[in-house]
Design an enzyme around this catalytic site. Sequence first.
Site, PDB file in Angstrom:
ATOM      1  N   GLU A 117       0.820  -1.032   0.083  1.00 49.45           N
ATOM      2  CA  GLU A 117      -0.138   0.052  -0.090  1.00 49.45           C
ATOM      3  C   GLU A 117       0.882   1.181   0.043  1.00 49.45           C
ATOM      4  OE1 GLU A 117      -3.081  -0.065  -0.498  1.00 49.45           O
ATOM      5  OE2 GLU A 117      -3.329  -2.296  -0.438  1.00 49.45           O
ATOM      6  N   HIS A 174      -7.552  -3.543   0.028  1.00 49.08           N
ATOM      7  CA  HIS A 174      -6.735  -2.424   0.148  1.00 49.08           C
ATOM      8  C   HIS A 174      -5.708  -2.457   1.688  1.00 49.08           C
ATOM      9  CE1 HIS A 174      -8.416  -1.174  -3.629  1.00 49.08           C
ATOM     10  NE2 HIS A 174      -9.357  -0.853  -3.033  1.00 49.08           N
TER      11      HIS A 174
END
Length: 216
Positions: free
Chosen positions: A28, A185
């Site tokens: 990320e 995510h």
Amino acid sequence: MEQTTEQIDYKLLKHRFRGYLPVVIDVETAGLNAQTDALLELAAITLKMDEQGYLVPDQQCHFHIAPFEGANINPESLKFNGIDIDNPLRGAVAENIAIPGMFIMVRKAMKEQGCQRGVIVAHNAASDPGFFYRAAIKRINAKRDPFHPFAMFDTATLAGFMYGQTVLVKACQVAKIPFDGKQAHSALYDTERTAELFCAMVNRLKDLGGFPPLSD
């Protein structure tokens, strides 16, 4: 004397991918530019063969990472991945702690499986995971990178071939892998699902008789 197909034990991982250990990774980030934008999270999962020769997830590591000095932070990216970089509960570490920490896990798995090198497995491997990982390697001047310098397995491409879907959640749905969009995510969650997807595709090929290769 060269081994024939019949002599090779394909239940051993070292024989399935020509001596390479597949390692699933995801990241990320705080933007789309690997050179200027911060790497904020890294997760990795090694794979192994079970007793029947099916590929399964093995060990995992997960790091929250502090932005490198001078890194660009894009607020839109933080809104997208939900990361609060100022939250002390993140327990963020520097890149020069996280990357070598992953190396330790990968080298241990390579030794256990009799593999010579690791090979990155990632969804859209040529974009975020590959670019950001390689950029971090250069920033910290990491030594003895265990991964192949350019070969990677891209699960987006493979899933498009196997299932007709390139988006991770849609490919998982076709493969009957549960996927919680609320956890997406997160580098660790996406790595876990990507590992399951890659294993499912490799094992499906085995069940269909596509591997081991046919002997002459």
